[in-house]
Write a protein that holds these residues in place. Structure first.
Motif, short mmCIF file in Angstrom:
data_model
loop_
_atom_site.label_atom_id
_atom_site.label_comp_id
_atom_site.label_asym_id
_atom_site.label_seq_id
_atom_site.Cartn_x
_atom_site.Cartn_y
_atom_site.Cartn_z
N THR A 153 -2.36 1.10 7.88
CA THR A 153 -2.86 1.24 6.47
C THR A 153 -3.87 2.14 6.05
O THR A 153 -3.82 3.00 5.32
CB THR A 153 -3.50 -0.15 5.87
OG1 THR A 153 -2.70 -0.98 6.05
CG2 THR A 153 -3.97 0.05 4.59
N PHE A 154 -4.98 2.48 6.98
CA PHE A 154 -5.91 3.65 6.79
C PHE A 154 -5.36 5.08 7.12
O PHE A 154 -5.68 6.03 6.47
CB PHE A 154 -7.21 3.24 7.57
CG PHE A 154 -8.09 2.19 6.85
CD1 PHE A 154 -8.52 2.46 5.64
CD2 PHE A 154 -8.04 0.89 7.44
CE1 PHE A 154 -9.19 1.11 4.98
CE2 PHE A 154 -8.79 -0.15 6.83
CZ PHE A 154 -9.32 0.05 5.65
N SER A 155 -4.41 5.02 8.08
CA SER A 155 -3.68 6.20 8.26
C SER A 155 -2.76 6.67 6.99
O SER A 155 -2.78 7.79 6.65
CB SER A 155 -2.79 5.93 9.52
OG SER A 155 -3.39 5.81 10.50
N VAL A 156 -2.06 5.79 6.39
CA VAL A 156 -1.41 6.01 5.53
C VAL A 156 -2.30 6.55 4.05
O VAL A 156 -1.88 7.54 3.22
CB VAL A 156 -0.66 4.47 4.92
CG1 VAL A 156 -0.15 5.20 3.21
CG2 VAL A 156 0.67 4.36 5.68
N LEU A 157 -3.64 5.80 4.00
CA LEU A 157 -4.40 6.22 2.94
C LEU A 157 -4.95 7.60 3.33
O LEU A 157 -5.29 8.44 2.07
CB LEU A 157 -5.56 5.33 2.86
CG LEU A 157 -5.10 3.84 2.28
CD1 LEU A 157 -6.17 2.92 2.37
CD2 LEU A 157 -4.52 4.02 0.76
N LYS A 158 -5.26 7.99 4.50
CA LYS A 158 -5.82 9.14 4.74
C LYS A 158 -4.55 10.24 4.44
O LYS A 158 -4.96 11.28 3.79
CB LYS A 158 -5.93 9.28 6.33
CG LYS A 158 -6.63 10.66 6.78
CD LYS A 158 -6.97 10.59 8.18
CE LYS A 158 -7.59 11.76 8.73
NZ LYS A 158 -6.68 12.98 8.68
N LYS A 159 -3.30 10.10 4.70
CA LYS A 159 -2.23 10.95 4.54
C LYS A 159 -2.31 11.13 2.67
O LYS A 159 -2.07 12.22 2.42
CB LYS A 159 -1.10 10.38 5.06
CG LYS A 159 0.32 11.51 4.68
CD LYS A 159 1.23 10.93 5.22
CE LYS A 159 2.60 11.67 4.85
NZ LYS A 159 3.95 11.65 5.22
N TYR A 160 -2.44 10.09 2.22
CA TYR A 160 -2.48 10.23 0.66
C TYR A 160 -3.35 10.92 0.23
O TYR A 160 -2.98 11.78 -0.72
CB TYR A 160 -2.36 8.65 0.11
CG TYR A 160 -2.58 8.71 -1.08
CD1 TYR A 160 -1.33 8.61 -2.24
CD2 TYR A 160 -3.66 8.54 -1.90
CE1 TYR A 160 -1.41 8.69 -3.63
CE2 TYR A 160 -3.84 8.63 -3.35
CZ TYR A 160 -2.85 8.69 -4.07
OH TYR A 160 -2.82 8.60 -5.37
N LYS A 161 -4.69 10.79 0.74
CA LYS A 161 -5.46 11.43 -0.05
C LYS A 161 -5.55 13.03 0.32
O LYS A 161 -5.75 14.03 -0.38
CB LYS A 161 -6.90 11.05 0.63
CG LYS A 161 -8.33 11.80 0.18
CD LYS A 161 -9.42 11.18 0.71
CE LYS A 161 -10.69 11.99 0.54
NZ LYS A 161 -12.16 11.55 1.22
N ILE A 184 0.83 -1.13 -0.11
CA ILE A 184 -0.11 -0.05 0.10
C ILE A 184 1.03 1.18 -0.12
O ILE A 184 0.58 2.10 -1.01
CB ILE A 184 -0.92 0.07 1.29
CG1 ILE A 184 -2.05 -1.25 1.08
CG2 ILE A 184 -1.51 1.45 1.33
CD1 ILE A 184 -3.05 -0.90 0.09
N VAL A 185 1.82 1.40 0.89
CA VAL A 185 2.74 2.37 0.90
C VAL A 185 3.70 2.75 -0.38
O VAL A 185 3.62 3.91 -0.88
CB VAL A 185 3.65 2.35 2.25
CG1 VAL A 185 4.85 3.32 2.16
CG2 VAL A 185 3.01 2.25 3.45
N SER A 186 4.08 1.56 -1.03
CA SER A 186 4.89 1.71 -2.04
C SER A 186 3.91 2.06 -3.57
O SER A 186 4.48 2.89 -4.17
CB SER A 186 5.43 0.29 -2.40
OG SER A 186 4.45 -0.55 -2.99
#
Length: 342
Positions: free
Chosen positions: A156-164, A85-87
């Motif tokens: 995982t959902f923390s990374v997605l929140k930052k990405y958004k 997910i991060v990559s």
């Protein structure tokens, strides 16, 4: 056809589809090699976990150490998915030594049991295998996997929140956004993992038939999800484009900047910059570039990207995505109003 046969057929199909997709991801020519290989590794671990359906007791007796090592690879599956997910989110992601921290649970499990099982007698090994559901070590192993699922789902959902948030503040092309896809796959995968926690709880209850049917349902869902991912990956290759993780959110930049009071002379500078920016947007129309980024606009207007991010996201109080698309909408409206453009 009995339940075991049905379960075996679905298991073979899941393993085949997973390995086929893993082979495709490793061999396909793409700029996202690291992300593809990480997901291929995840699929490989998924397949290794699934082949347990086909392993007979006679195989376990002759290859117990190998079978127990196969069990412990479950501790690597979710960390690999998280790194995938991060990559995908961040194009500058690279594997580093610090990421070996994700292997700690796997190492601990194998270290603890190296004398308990690996170097034990055949009698002790089979005693453990035959009564594993009553063994405290097995309880601990299942508890660790459940705790791992909870921790990595949050991460995982923390990374997605930052990405958004970073995407909205720095990019404008909705076709290049992968947030929706990654969010969907994370929701689906972690839903399956939480269901697997509930299924594993049934193992320690008297309801053996219910546990068997839970395995059938989970195997069916896993097959459906794997096939869904294959179709998505083949039909939407544009989903695999990320952003630069070194970008900062405006709210993270602001505390580092000097706070501008209402009567501060710098207010006039901010107003002048906003005026210059809006005039540039109207005259030069950089928004016509469908893949315009805040970095590209920064280069065009000669304002540092950090200052431009704060200017738009804080002082104008709009995400870069919304700011640019507002001009695109106005441009479209002006075209529709012209009789010659009907």
């Amino acid at each position: 056809m009995d339940i075991d046969s049905f379960l075996g057929i679905m298991g073979w199909m899941s393993v085949f589809v997973s390995l086929l997709l893993a082979f495709f991801l490793v061999t396909v020519k793409t700029q996202n090699k690291l992300a593809n290989r990480l997901f291929a590794l995840y699929l490989l671990f998924f397949a290794i976990d699934n082949i347990g359906i086909f392993i007979s007791e006679s195989f376990v007796k002759s290859h117990f150490n190998l079978e127990f090592f196969r069990w412990t690879t479950c501790a690597l599956t979710i960390p690999v998915f998280y790194l995938y997910i991060v990559s995908v989110c961040f194009t500058d992601f690279r594997l580093k030594a610090k990421y070996l921290v994700h292997t700690i649970p796997f190492i601990i499990i194998n270290t603890v049991f190296i004398f308990r099982l690996y170097f034990g007698s055949d009698v002790d090994k089979m005693q453990f295998y035959n009564h594993r559901s009553q063994m405290p070590e097995f309880y601990s192993f299942q508890f660790m996997l459940a705790l791992q699922i909870i921790i990595y789902s949050i991460a995982t959902f923390s990374v997605l929140k930052k990405y958004k948030e970073l995407y909205q503040e720095n990019y404008t092309n909705p076709k290049t956004s992968i947030f929706k896809w990654l969010f969907q796959i994370s929701i689906v995968f972690f839903t399956l993992y939480y269901l697997s926690i509930a299924k594993n709880v049934l193992r320690f209850t008297p309801f053996e038939s219910l546990w068997i049917w839970a395995n059938v349902v989970m195997q069916f869902l896993a097959l459906i999800v794997t096939c869904w991912f294959v179709l998505k990956a083949l039909n939407h290759p544009e989903l695999f484009r990320g952003i630069d993780s070194k970008l900062e959110l405006a709210r993270d930049i602001l505390p580092k900047e000097n706070i501008i009071e209402i009567n501060d002379p710098k207010n006039e500078i901010i107003s002048a910059q906003i005026s210059t920016l809006k005039q540039y947007m109207i005259e030069k129309e950089p928004f016509l570039d469908p893949s315009l980024t805040i970095q590209e606009l920064s280069n065009q207007i000669d304002i540092p990207v950090r200052d431009l991010s704060v200017l738009i996201n804080h002082h104008i109080n709009q995400h870069f995505f919304d700011f640019v698309n507002e001009y695109r909408i106005q441009k479209a409206m002006s075209i529709f109003k012209k009789s010659t453009k009907k």
